[in-house]
Enzyme design. Sequence first.
Site, PDB file in Angstrom:
ATOM      1  N   ASP A 121       0.825  -1.213   0.000  1.00 45.93           N
ATOM      2  CA  ASP A 121       0.000   0.000   0.000  1.00 45.93           C
ATOM      3  C   ASP A 121       0.858   1.261   0.000  1.00 45.93           C
ATOM      4  O   ASP A 121       1.974   1.256   0.526  1.00 45.93           O
ATOM      5  CB  ASP A 121      -0.901  -0.030   1.240  1.00 45.93           C
TER       6      ASP A 121
ATOM      7  N   ASN B 123       1.311   3.449  -2.879  1.00 43.05           N
ATOM      8  CA  ASN B 123       1.851   3.895  -4.170  1.00 43.05           C
ATOM      9  C   ASN B 123       1.344   5.288  -4.546  1.00 43.05           C
ATOM     10  O   ASN B 123       2.100   6.138  -5.016  1.00 43.05           O
ATOM     11  CB  ASN B 123       1.443   2.929  -5.295  1.00 43.05           C
ATOM     12  N   GLY B 124       0.032   5.492  -4.317  1.00 41.78           N
ATOM     13  CA  GLY B 124      -0.579   6.773  -4.687  1.00 41.78           C
ATOM     14  C   GLY B 124       0.006   7.921  -3.876  1.00 41.78           C
ATOM     15  O   GLY B 124       0.356   8.979  -4.416  1.00 41.78           O
TER      16      GLY B 124
ATOM     17  N   ARG C 126      -0.481   9.152 -10.067  1.00 45.59           N
ATOM     18  CA  ARG C 126      -0.537   7.933  -9.249  1.00 45.59           C
ATOM     19  C   ARG C 126       0.110   6.746  -9.961  1.00 45.59           C
ATOM     20  O   ARG C 126       0.705   5.879  -9.332  1.00 45.59           O
ATOM     21  CB  ARG C 126      -2.002   7.592  -8.935  1.00 45.59           C
TER      22      ARG C 126
ATOM     23  N   HIS D   3       2.650   3.441  -8.896  1.00 47.47           N
ATOM     24  CA  HIS D   3       2.500   2.005  -9.153  1.00 47.47           C
ATOM     25  C   HIS D   3       3.747   1.454  -9.854  1.00 47.47           C
ATOM     26  O   HIS D   3       4.200   0.357  -9.554  1.00 47.47           O
ATOM     27  CB  HIS D   3       1.251   1.736  -9.995  1.00 47.47           C
TER      28      HIS D   3
ATOM     29  N   GLU E 173     -12.219  -4.968  -5.576  1.00 48.67           N
ATOM     30  CA  GLU E 173     -12.750  -3.605  -5.396  1.00 48.67           C
ATOM     31  C   GLU E 173     -11.959  -2.570  -6.217  1.00 48.67           C
ATOM     32  O   GLU E 173     -12.450  -1.467  -6.467  1.00 48.67           O
ATOM     33  CB  GLU E 173     -12.706  -3.195  -3.913  1.00 48.67           C
TER      34      GLU E 173
ATOM     35  N   LEU F 132      10.717 -20.971  -4.592  1.00 45.22           N
ATOM     36  CA  LEU F 132       9.739 -20.037  -4.014  1.00 45.22           C
ATOM     37  C   LEU F 132       8.401 -20.100  -4.760  1.00 45.22           C
ATOM     38  O   LEU F 132       8.375 -20.043  -5.995  1.00 45.22           O
ATOM     39  CB  LEU F 132      10.304 -18.607  -4.115  1.00 45.22           C
TER      40      LEU F 132
ATOM     41  N   SER G  50      -8.449  -5.043   4.487  1.00 44.43           N
ATOM     42  CA  SER G  50      -8.909  -4.789   3.119  1.00 44.43           C
ATOM     43  C   SER G  50      -9.300  -6.057   2.344  1.00 44.43           C
ATOM     44  O   SER G  50      -8.914  -6.230   1.186  1.00 44.43           O
ATOM     45  CB  SER G  50      -7.836  -4.019   2.335  1.00 44.43           C
TER      46      SER G  50
HETATM   47  C1  FPP Z   1      -2.075   0.178  -3.302  1.00 45.84           C
HETATM   48  O1  FPP Z   1      -1.578   1.494  -3.314  1.00 45.84           O
HETATM   49  C2  FPP Z   1      -1.496  -0.582  -4.389  1.00 45.84           C
HETATM   50  C3  FPP Z   1      -2.214  -1.151  -5.402  1.00 45.84           C
HETATM   51  C4  FPP Z   1      -3.683  -1.050  -5.511  1.00 45.84           C
HETATM   52  C5  FPP Z   1      -1.548  -1.879  -6.473  1.00 45.84           C
HETATM   53  C6  FPP Z   1      -0.321  -2.648  -6.143  1.00 45.84           C
HETATM   54  C7  FPP Z   1       0.468  -2.735  -7.369  1.00 45.84           C
HETATM   55  C8  FPP Z   1       1.811  -2.696  -7.486  1.00 45.84           C
HETATM   56  C9  FPP Z   1       2.744  -2.702  -6.361  1.00 45.84           C
HETATM   57  C10 FPP Z   1       2.395  -2.583  -8.839  1.00 45.84           C
HETATM   58  C11 FPP Z   1       2.693  -3.729  -9.642  1.00 45.84           C
HETATM   59  C12 FPP Z   1       2.239  -5.077  -9.271  1.00 45.84           C
HETATM   60  C13 FPP Z   1       2.553  -6.148 -10.030  1.00 45.84           C
HETATM   61  C14 FPP Z   1       2.139  -7.527  -9.602  1.00 45.84           C
HETATM   62  C15 FPP Z   1       3.310  -6.016 -11.265  1.00 45.84           C
HETATM   63  P1  FPP Z   1      -2.611   2.701  -3.439  1.00 45.84           P
HETATM   64  O2  FPP Z   1      -2.750   3.037  -4.866  1.00 45.84           O
HETATM   65  O3  FPP Z   1      -3.914   2.334  -2.772  1.00 45.84           O
HETATM   66  O4  FPP Z   1      -1.869   3.811  -2.644  1.00 45.84           O
HETATM   67  P2  FPP Z   1      -2.526   4.992  -1.790  1.00 45.84           P
HETATM   68  O5  FPP Z   1      -3.267   4.338  -0.646  1.00 45.84           O
HETATM   69  O6  FPP Z   1      -1.332   5.768  -1.332  1.00 45.84           O
HETATM   70  O7  FPP Z   1      -3.413   5.769  -2.700  1.00 45.84           O
END
Ligand code: FPP
Length: 246
Positions: free
Chosen positions: A24, A26-27, A37, A41, A71, A135, A200
């Site tokens: 969690d 990335n955004g 955003r 990712h 979701e 793995l 979640s």
């Molecule tokens: C949550 O951060 C993250 C995700 C919904 C996506 C996870 C994806 C990756 C790590 C990228 C690539 C994955 C693969 C398997 C290639 P968020 O967007 O909810 O962050 P925020 O809460 O800060 O907005």
Amino acid sequence: MARKLNTSSLNKDRMPRHVAIIMDGNGRWAKKRFMPRTMGHRAGMASLKKVVRACDDMGIAILTVFAFSTENWKRPRDEVSYLMQLLTEFMRKELDELHQNNVRIQVLGDYNATPPECRIEIKRALEMTRDNTGLIFNIALNYGSRKEILDAAKTLAAKVTAGEIKVEEVTEEIFSGLLYTKGMPDPDLLIRSSGEMRISNFMLWQIAYTEIVVTDTLWPDFTEDDLVQAVVEYQHRDRKFGGLNK
Ligand code: FPP
């Protein structure tokens, strides 16, 4: 070149067999840098690559990551489509190395809902790595734990109706065997990045006795050292599984 992992703080006799991660933040990582955003990712994908290698190096048997939830389709169309592209890219670019390292890729969730090019890459990865013995790398994709449990309940109900099994014969083991994680041990350690204290809809059945480590680090900043640190924290926990320790 992969960085040499510093594992000196780890107790090799108390390694978790199964590590699950909610990646969690990335955004927020992108927002802090005035970036879209999607760039968060992309940076998150780079962290994931490092973490998969580190799990392999540490001798962890199973890594499960939450890549896309049932979701997450509610997010803006551009973001969803970028995430699908990233997954496709990840499979294309990483498959050879993962296969060489004997990693077995599995998908938890119904990936038939993903775009055709993504499905093709997933199928290729699943088939190519099917017999690998290293793995186990589970990618939870279009995954929702309530759906997983509900589907298992429906399958079980159908078996009862068909007379294949009696209600009183149903055990936790039988039920577990109907989940995507069939045959796998439950996660020992669940890591969630970015400080959120939520599950979640992730592995609700499987994490009954899992140790949870929440780190404030945003996922794109998460490194091999953060993984080691989370495992060290896990190793200091007193696991009682509802019982008492001597
Ligand atoms: C949550 O951060 C993250 C995700 C919904 C996506 C996870 C994806 C990756 C790590 C990228 C690539 C994955 C693969 C398997 C290639 P968020 O967007 O909810 O962050 P925020 O809460 O800060 O907005």
